[in-house]
Design a protein around this motif. Structure first.
Motif, PDB file in Angstrom:
ATOM      1  N   LEU A 186       0.829  -1.202   0.000  1.00 20.29           N
ATOM      2  CA  LEU A 186       0.000   0.000   0.000  1.00 20.29           C
ATOM      3  C   LEU A 186       0.868   1.258   0.000  1.00 20.29           C
ATOM      4  O   LEU A 186       0.594   2.219  -0.743  1.00 20.29           O
ATOM      5  CB  LEU A 186      -0.938  -0.006   1.210  1.00 20.29           C
ATOM      6  N   CYS A 187       1.920   1.249   0.790  1.00 19.01           N
ATOM      7  CA  CYS A 187       2.814   2.404   0.803  1.00 19.01           C
ATOM      8  C   CYS A 187       3.473   2.593  -0.565  1.00 19.01           C
ATOM      9  O   CYS A 187       3.627   3.733  -1.049  1.00 19.01           O
ATOM     10  CB  CYS A 187       3.881   2.223   1.882  1.00 19.01           C
ATOM     11  N   HIS A 188       3.856   1.491  -1.189  1.00 18.65           N
ATOM     12  CA  HIS A 188       4.450   1.565  -2.516  1.00 18.65           C
ATOM     13  C   HIS A 188       3.461   2.153  -3.523  1.00 18.65           C
ATOM     14  O   HIS A 188       3.820   3.037  -4.324  1.00 18.65           O
ATOM     15  CB  HIS A 188       4.874   0.158  -2.945  1.00 18.65           C
ATOM     16  N   GLN A 189       2.214   1.693  -3.488  1.00 18.55           N
ATOM     17  CA  GLN A 189       1.216   2.181  -4.434  1.00 18.55           C
ATOM     18  C   GLN A 189       0.865   3.640  -4.183  1.00 18.55           C
ATOM     19  O   GLN A 189       0.660   4.415  -5.127  1.00 18.55           O
ATOM     20  CB  GLN A 189      -0.040   1.309  -4.344  1.00 18.55           C
ATOM     21  N   LEU A 190       0.802   4.046  -2.922  1.00 21.65           N
ATOM     22  CA  LEU A 190       0.495   5.444  -2.610  1.00 21.65           C
ATOM     23  C   LEU A 190       1.605   6.388  -3.066  1.00 21.65           C
ATOM     24  O   LEU A 190       1.339   7.541  -3.435  1.00 21.65           O
ATOM     25  CB  LEU A 190       0.270   5.607  -1.104  1.00 21.65           C
ATOM     26  N   SER A 191       2.843   5.911  -3.051  1.00 15.19           N
ATOM     27  CA  SER A 191       3.970   6.786  -3.373  1.00 15.19           C
ATOM     28  C   SER A 191       4.378   6.736  -4.841  1.00 15.19           C
ATOM     29  O   SER A 191       5.355   7.360  -5.238  1.00 15.19           O
ATOM     30  CB  SER A 191       5.175   6.425  -2.498  1.00 15.19           C
ATOM     31  N   ARG A 212       3.339  11.129   5.897  1.00 15.41           N
ATOM     32  CA  ARG A 212       3.690  11.140   4.481  1.00 15.41           C
ATOM     33  C   ARG A 212       5.125  10.644   4.268  1.00 15.41           C
ATOM     34  O   ARG A 212       5.391   9.836   3.378  1.00 15.41           O
ATOM     35  CB  ARG A 212       3.520  12.559   3.932  1.00 15.41           C
ATOM     36  N   ASP A 213       6.034  11.098   5.103  1.00 15.71           N
ATOM     37  CA  ASP A 213       7.428  10.653   4.980  1.00 15.71           C
ATOM     38  C   ASP A 213       7.555   9.162   5.273  1.00 15.71           C
ATOM     39  O   ASP A 213       8.329   8.450   4.606  1.00 15.71           O
ATOM     40  CB  ASP A 213       8.309  11.447   5.942  1.00 15.71           C
ATOM     41  N   MET A 214       6.818   8.685   6.257  1.00 16.88           N
ATOM     42  CA  MET A 214       6.846   7.264   6.606  1.00 16.88           C
ATOM     43  C   MET A 214       6.382   6.414   5.426  1.00 16.88           C
ATOM     44  O   MET A 214       6.982   5.376   5.100  1.00 16.88           O
ATOM     45  CB  MET A 214       5.945   7.016   7.827  1.00 16.88           C
ATOM     46  N   ILE A 215       5.310   6.842   4.757  1.00 16.07           N
ATOM     47  CA  ILE A 215       4.768   6.094   3.625  1.00 16.07           C
ATOM     48  C   ILE A 215       5.770   6.070   2.471  1.00 16.07           C
ATOM     49  O   ILE A 215       6.010   5.030   1.856  1.00 16.07           O
ATOM     50  CB  ILE A 215       3.434   6.717   3.173  1.00 16.07           C
ATOM     51  N   ARG A 221      11.480   1.253   0.204  1.00 18.19           N
ATOM     52  CA  ARG A 221      11.987  -0.055   0.649  1.00 18.19           C
ATOM     53  C   ARG A 221      11.295  -1.198  -0.095  1.00 18.19           C
ATOM     54  O   ARG A 221      11.929  -2.185  -0.467  1.00 18.19           O
ATOM     55  CB  ARG A 221      11.769  -0.225   2.153  1.00 18.19           C
ATOM     56  N   TYR A 222      10.003  -1.034  -0.319  1.00 14.03           N
ATOM     57  CA  TYR A 222       9.270  -2.072  -1.042  1.00 14.03           C
ATOM     58  C   TYR A 222       9.786  -2.178  -2.475  1.00 14.03           C
ATOM     59  O   TYR A 222       9.989  -3.284  -2.993  1.00 14.03           O
ATOM     60  CB  TYR A 222       7.776  -1.761  -1.045  1.00 14.03           C
ATOM     61  N   ALA A 223       9.981  -1.041  -3.137  1.00 17.07           N
ATOM     62  CA  ALA A 223      10.463  -1.055  -4.517  1.00 17.07           C
ATOM     63  C   ALA A 223      11.836  -1.713  -4.604  1.00 17.07           C
ATOM     64  O   ALA A 223      12.116  -2.497  -5.525  1.00 17.07           O
ATOM     65  CB  ALA A 223      10.521   0.374  -5.070  1.00 17.07           C
ATOM     66  N   ALA A 224      12.729  -1.410  -3.629  1.00 18.80           N
ATOM     67  CA  ALA A 224      14.051  -2.025  -3.617  1.00 18.80           C
ATOM     68  C   ALA A 224      13.952  -3.532  -3.397  1.00 18.80           C
ATOM     69  O   ALA A 224      14.656  -4.322  -4.038  1.00 18.80           O
ATOM     70  CB  ALA A 224      14.915  -1.382  -2.535  1.00 18.80           C
ATOM     71  N   ALA A 225      13.078  -3.936  -2.479  1.00 18.00           N
ATOM     72  CA  ALA A 225      12.892  -5.367  -2.219  1.00 18.00           C
ATOM     73  C   ALA A 225      12.319  -6.074  -3.435  1.00 18.00           C
ATOM     74  O   ALA A 225      12.688  -7.221  -3.742  1.00 18.00           O
ATOM     75  CB  ALA A 225      11.971  -5.563  -1.013  1.00 18.00           C
ATOM     76  N   LEU A 226      11.414  -5.404  -4.155  1.00 17.59           N
ATOM     77  CA  LEU A 226      10.823  -5.994  -5.358  1.00 17.59           C
ATOM     78  C   LEU A 226      11.886  -6.207  -6.423  1.00 17.59           C
ATOM     79  O   LEU A 226      11.939  -7.271  -7.071  1.00 17.59           O
ATOM     80  CB  LEU A 226       9.711  -5.079  -5.875  1.00 17.59           C
ATOM     81  N   GLN A 251       3.563   1.725  13.129  1.00 16.86           N
ATOM     82  CA  GLN A 251       3.537   2.234  11.759  1.00 16.86           C
ATOM     83  C   GLN A 251       2.218   1.899  11.069  1.00 16.86           C
ATOM     84  O   GLN A 251       1.643   2.729  10.362  1.00 16.86           O
ATOM     85  CB  GLN A 251       4.720   1.671  10.970  1.00 16.86           C
ATOM     86  N   VAL A 252       1.739   0.674  11.263  1.00 14.14           N
ATOM     87  CA  VAL A 252       0.453   0.291  10.678  1.00 14.14           C
ATOM     88  C   VAL A 252      -0.665   1.144  11.268  1.00 14.14           C
ATOM     89  O   VAL A 252      -1.571   1.609  10.551  1.00 14.14           O
ATOM     90  CB  VAL A 252       0.179  -1.205  10.911  1.00 14.14           C
ATOM     91  N   GLN A 253      -0.608   1.379  12.581  1.00 19.07           N
ATOM     92  CA  GLN A 253      -1.608   2.206  13.237  1.00 19.07           C
ATOM     93  C   GLN A 253      -1.587   3.634  12.682  1.00 19.07           C
ATOM     94  O   GLN A 253      -2.631   4.233  12.406  1.00 19.07           O
ATOM     95  CB  GLN A 253      -1.350   2.236  14.748  1.00 19.07           C
ATOM     96  N   ALA A 254      -0.374   4.162  12.466  1.00 13.92           N
ATOM     97  CA  ALA A 254      -0.260   5.524  11.936  1.00 13.92           C
ATOM     98  C   ALA A 254      -0.817   5.620  10.524  1.00 13.92           C
ATOM     99  O   ALA A 254      -1.479   6.599  10.161  1.00 13.92           O
ATOM    100  CB  ALA A 254       1.209   5.960  11.962  1.00 13.92           C
ATOM    101  N   LEU A 255      -0.580   4.586   9.705  1.00 16.52           N
ATOM    102  CA  LEU A 255      -1.111   4.584   8.340  1.00 16.52           C
ATOM    103  C   LEU A 255      -2.638   4.525   8.360  1.00 16.52           C
ATOM    104  O   LEU A 255      -3.306   5.256   7.609  1.00 16.52           O
ATOM    105  CB  LEU A 255      -0.546   3.400   7.555  1.00 16.52           C
ATOM    106  N   ALA A 256      -3.195   3.678   9.231  1.00 17.12           N
ATOM    107  CA  ALA A 256      -4.654   3.571   9.319  1.00 17.12           C
ATOM    108  C   ALA A 256      -5.263   4.896   9.761  1.00 17.12           C
ATOM    109  O   ALA A 256      -6.279   5.354   9.204  1.00 17.12           O
ATOM    110  CB  ALA A 256      -5.042   2.454  10.292  1.00 17.12           C
TER     111      ALA A 256
END
Length: 587
Positions: A186-191, A212-215, A221-226, A251-256
């Motif tokens: 989700l963070c990858h798609q949002l960014s 916003r910075d956290m996302i 990180r997700y893109a690098a892992a992919l 972090q999950v709580q903050a995103l929600a």
């Protein structure tokens, strides 16, 4: 006393057939409602695709293996008692499914449902052999089986509608931490600016700077892992774990909490951002109304549905909350149907208080000379005769191949429509139901055609030809799906041909069991149903393995091959050779 010397016959047999058809409606409704709800159950309980496949398959294993024992119990103790018990028990397991807390409990309940439903059709076939005149056997069988197809047709539509009904706007639409199904994705798609035409930028712009910075950091990180996963051929989840890219609870709580600010944002739902998304009907209805007229709860529901449509793999659906009450409702309905059966049914016409002697004679005198009598209690399962019958084995193999191909329509079709064509919940429900609607036509016309063909060409080919030719037609429909790039409606039309052809041959199978079974109809039909449902049990995990990462062409090829084998076997079926012992009655 002959039928000619009696008053006009009563018509109790018609109501018996109608109530048996009602049981078949409930049978398929309870059996296949979980196929449509499967995606929501997966999200609710955190299941994998493989676990969903085994959940769908579990029912068919016990359903297959209990066919002969449950059919024999009906032959031995009578249809009235056993069918009432079967309905009560399968309704209990359906209702309890709504209380399942995990994969293990789901498997146990699905095993139980299969065990309880196994006796339904063998018992119904045995009952029809006693209550329906011989020339109308295939038609009566088609009416009962048609009831099953009605249940199969309404299962996805009714389940979708009732799930939505059980999650009204008054149910909170805000996200909890558990509603974030895939934080890194989700963070990858949002960014990513290319995701959903800039929607991510609009969402991020509404969030506090730290969130916003956290996302964005999680997205990097997700893109690098992919990239690492693709380069090294290592599963993505393993790379995420090794690179510490998985989030903490905070972090999950903050995103929600951040997304909840978006969900409460009255100005969020602007049309350009959501053009072309697969939106449910409730979202479309709310979008048509002026923003100023929407209540706070309606704004939250609309924005939640828009986010789900934009990021379907990462955000839990709000309608997930509806699948449990649906199961409980279906379970309660079954208790009512079981009561109707006990009140109205009797094991044979001469025991029914409203059935006169003329109707009894009409039914009894219709059997051709030499046909085994359906009356009397079975002392044992005629296992030796079943195993020694070549026609029985060919019928069993035809049933096995048929169900491998047919079960796709009631298990994986909703997933296909979702993954390939990205259709919203209501449209998926209707399209998944259309093939089963075509099955209605096939079932009724197949019963009529089988009776007519039997009178025209005799018992041997009157039973074999409808069964064989219909399987070849279903094979052809799957080949069309394989060879052409079909849209959702044209693919559904091809699946409708599969359903029509499958059901067209169904009455011939029932009539065959009644032709050769005598008082052992339940055991005979249970034997062929056992093999057919072993095919049904194999189908979901087999197709899940075949499809893998989106290889639906291989699924269509597998189903076409199964129908080809079924049609070849069906050509050898011979209903002129009895399987039941020759004696007419037992003490």
């Amino acid at each position: 006393m002959t039928a000619a010397a009696l008053p006009p016959p009563t018509r109790v047999r018609y109501l018996v057939v109608a109530l048996t058809m009602l049981s078949a409606v409930l049978l398929y409704l309870d059996r296949f409602c979980i196929s449509f709800a499967g995606g929501y159950i997966k999200e609710d309980l955190g299941l994998s695709n493989a676990q969903v496949g085994w959940m769908l398959s579990a029912f068919f294993w016990t359903y297959a293996l209990a066919q002969v024992p449950s059919g024999f119990l009906s032959d031995r103790f009578g249809a009235r008692l056993m069918l009432t018990l079967y309905i009560l028990f399968w309704s209990l397991f359906t209702g309890l499914t709504g209380l399942a807390g995990g994969f293990l409990m789901l498997m146990v309940l699905r095993f139980g449902l299969g065990l309880a439903q196994a006796g339904a059709y063998p018992t119904a076939a045995s009952l029809l052999s006693k209550w329906v005149p011989f020339p109308a056997r295939a038609l009566a069988s088609s009416l009962v089986a048609w009831g099953g197809r009605i249940g199969g047709f309404i299962a996805p539509v009714l389940t979708a509608l009732v799930m939505v009904l059980f999650v009204p706007v008054s149910v909170p639409s805000v996200l909890g931490p558990d509603d974030i199904l895939d934080y890194p994705l989700l963070c990858h798609q949002l960014s990513q600016p290319q995701q959903v035409a800039g929607l991510g930028d609009r969402i991020l712009g509404h969030l506090p700077g730290p969130t916003r910075d956290m996302i964005r950091e999680a997205g990097r990180r997700y893109a690098a892992a992919l990239d690492q996963s693709r380069e090294q051929g290592v599963p993505l989840q393993e790379v995420l774990e090794q690179s510490s890219a998985l989030p903490s609870e905070s972090q999950v709580q903050a995103l929600a909490e951040g997304l909840n600010e978006v969900i409460r944002w009255r100005e969020f739902h602007q049309a350009p951002y959501f053009h072309g998304l697969a939106l449910p009907d409730q979202a479309k209805e709310l979008l048509e109304r002026p923003r100023s007229e929407l209540s706070a709860a309606e704004v939250e529901r609309l924005n939640r549905l828009l986010l789900e449509a934009a990021y379907p793999q990462a955000i839990r659906k709000v309608y997930v909350a509806g699948w449990r009450p649906v199961m409980l409702t279906y379970g309660l309905a079954g208790v009512v149907v079981a009561g109707l059966f006990w009140f109205w049914f009797r094991d044979r016409p001469d025991l029914h208080p409203y059935c006169n002697q003329a109707e009894v004679c009409l039914i009894e005198d219709s059997r051709p000379p030499g046909t085994p009598s359906p009356h009397g209690k079975a002392r044992r399962v005629p296992l030796g005769r079943l195993c020694a019958s070549g026609s029985m084995w060919l019928l069993c193999m035809a049933a096995l191949g048929t169900n491998i191909g047919w079960v796709f329509l009631v298990t994986w079709l909703p997933r296909y429509l979702d993954e390939v064509h990205r259709l919203p919940i209501e449209q998926r429900g209707w399209l998944a139901s259309i093939p089963l609607l075509a099955g209605w036509v096939g079932m009724l016309s197949g019963g009529w055609a089988t009776d007519r063909l039997t009178r025209a060409v005799g018992l041997r080919w009157g039973r074999a030809l409808p069964l064989a030719l219909s399987r070849f037609l279903a094979m052809g429909a799957y080949l069309v799906c394989l060879l052409f790039d079909l849209g959702p409606w044209s693919a559904t039309a091809a699946f409708a041909v599969v359903a029509f052809a499958t059901d067209f041959g169904g009455p011939a199978i029932w009539a065959f069991g009644q032709d050769v079974g005598g008082r052992y109809v339940g055991s005979v039909l249970g034997w062929s149903n056992m093999w057919g449902n072993l095919g049904a049990a194999l189908s979901p995990p087999l197709l899940d393995w075949v499809v893998g990462p989106g290889r639906w062409d291989l699924a269509f090829l597998t189903c076409a091959g199964a129908f080809l084998a079924a049609g070849v076997c069906a050509l050898g079926v011979n209903a002129t050779v009895p399987i039941a012992p020759s004696e007419e009655r037992e003490g």
